[in-house]
Design a protein around this motif. Structure first.
Motif, PDB file in Angstrom:
ATOM      1  N   UNK A  64      -8.639  -1.900   1.496  1.00 34.27           N
ATOM      2  CA  UNK A  64      -9.732  -2.318   0.634  1.00 34.27           C
ATOM      3  C   UNK A  64     -10.417  -1.093   0.013  1.00 34.27           C
ATOM      4  N   UNK A  65     -10.800  -1.172  -1.262  1.00 38.73           N
ATOM      5  CA  UNK A  65     -11.446  -0.041  -1.933  1.00 38.73           C
ATOM      6  C   UNK A  65     -12.711   0.471  -1.248  1.00 38.73           C
ATOM      7  N   UNK A  66     -13.355  -0.358  -0.428  1.00 39.74           N
ATOM      8  CA  UNK A  66     -14.567   0.102   0.262  1.00 39.74           C
ATOM      9  C   UNK A  66     -14.279   1.263   1.220  1.00 39.74           C
ATOM     10  N   UNK A  67     -13.009   1.436   1.597  1.00 39.64           N
ATOM     11  CA  UNK A  67     -12.632   2.535   2.487  1.00 39.64           C
ATOM     12  C   UNK A  67     -12.695   3.892   1.791  1.00 39.64           C
ATOM     13  N   UNK A  68     -12.729   3.902   0.464  1.00 37.93           N
ATOM     14  CA  UNK A  68     -12.717   5.168  -0.274  1.00 37.93           C
ATOM     15  C   UNK A  68     -13.855   6.093   0.163  1.00 37.93           C
ATOM     16  N   UNK A 120      -6.695   3.085  11.411  1.00 41.87           N
ATOM     17  CA  UNK A 120      -6.846   1.898  10.561  1.00 41.87           C
ATOM     18  C   UNK A 120      -5.700   0.927  10.810  1.00 41.87           C
ATOM     19  N   UNK A 121      -4.512   1.466  11.091  1.00 40.78           N
ATOM     20  CA  UNK A 121      -3.393   0.609  11.473  1.00 40.78           C
ATOM     21  C   UNK A 121      -2.358   0.319  10.406  1.00 40.78           C
ATOM     22  N   UNK A 122      -2.513   0.855   9.199  1.00 43.33           N
ATOM     23  CA  UNK A 122      -1.483   0.645   8.189  1.00 43.33           C
ATOM     24  C   UNK A 122      -0.364   1.669   8.389  1.00 43.33           C
ATOM     25  N   UNK A 123       0.894   1.254   8.279  1.00 47.13           N
ATOM     26  CA  UNK A 123       2.003   2.188   8.462  1.00 47.13           C
ATOM     27  C   UNK A 123       1.996   3.301   7.406  1.00 47.13           C
ATOM     28  N   UNK A 124       2.212   4.530   7.852  1.00 47.77           N
ATOM     29  CA  UNK A 124       2.303   5.689   6.972  1.00 47.77           C
ATOM     30  C   UNK A 124       3.656   5.687   6.278  1.00 47.77           C
ATOM     31  N   UNK A 132      -4.419   0.936  -5.044  1.00 48.55           N
ATOM     32  CA  UNK A 132      -3.463   0.042  -4.397  1.00 48.55           C
ATOM     33  C   UNK A 132      -2.614  -0.638  -5.461  1.00 48.55           C
ATOM     34  N   UNK A 133      -1.408  -0.984  -5.068  1.00 48.46           N
ATOM     35  CA  UNK A 133      -0.517  -1.717  -5.955  1.00 48.46           C
ATOM     36  C   UNK A 133       0.865  -1.806  -5.357  1.00 48.46           C
ATOM     37  N   UNK A 134       1.542  -2.901  -5.612  1.00 51.19           N
ATOM     38  CA  UNK A 134       2.916  -3.115  -5.144  1.00 51.19           C
ATOM     39  C   UNK A 134       3.040  -2.956  -3.634  1.00 51.19           C
ATOM     40  N   UNK A 148      -0.855   1.496  -0.582  1.00 56.64           N
ATOM     41  CA  UNK A 148      -2.144   2.134  -0.815  1.00 56.64           C
ATOM     42  C   UNK A 148      -1.885   3.615  -0.972  1.00 56.64           C
ATOM     43  N   UNK A 149      -2.474   4.196  -1.992  1.00 55.91           N
ATOM     44  CA  UNK A 149      -2.270   5.614  -2.305  1.00 55.91           C
ATOM     45  C   UNK A 149      -3.611   6.335  -2.251  1.00 55.91           C
ATOM     46  N   UNK A 150      -3.695   7.375  -1.416  1.00 57.12           N
ATOM     47  CA  UNK A 150      -4.870   8.239  -1.342  1.00 57.12           C
ATOM     48  C   UNK A 150      -4.478   9.586  -1.918  1.00 57.12           C
ATOM     49  N   UNK A 151      -5.262  10.092  -2.859  1.00 51.93           N
ATOM     50  CA  UNK A 151      -4.978  11.384  -3.468  1.00 51.93           C
ATOM     51  C   UNK A 151      -6.271  12.185  -3.521  1.00 51.93           C
TER      52      UNK A 151
END
Length: 93
Positions: A23-27, A64-68, A37-39, A42-45
């Motif tokens: 979710x964008x609130x994590x930014x 957070x639990x999302x796979x790297x 996010x898309x497809x 999630x992309x952090x740059x």
């Protein structure tokens, strides 16, 4: 493509991809990083000051639990990592 030698301390811009939607609130949690996010990715740059900060960031993402999917040092936010193709990764690599 990033042709510059990475800084020995690990500082620079990084792109980190996670499988799933963050979710964008994590930014705000990842100060200085841009979250998109898309497809199903999630992309952090953004900038990372050194290896210790990178490892700390990766630990927070693990919790957070999302796979790297990938971590890539890039020149700027505009230079993406090469596409990730899980079906072409050699076994045992």
């Amino acid at each position: 493509m990033n042709t510059a030698a990475p800084d020995p301390d690990g500082s620079g811009w990084y792109e980190i991809r996670l499988q799933g939607r963050l979710d964008p609130r994590w930014e705000a949690t990842f100060e200085g990083m841009t979250l998109t996010t898309g497809h199903g990715i999630t992309r952090l740059v953004g900038p990372v000051v050194d290896q210790a900060a990178l490892h700390g960031l990766l630990l927070r993402l693990r919790d957070i639990g999302l796979p790297l999917v990938s971590v890539c040092q890039v020149e700027t936010a505009a230079e993406p990592c090469p596409p990730h193709h899980p079906d072409t990764t050699p076994r045992g690599a």
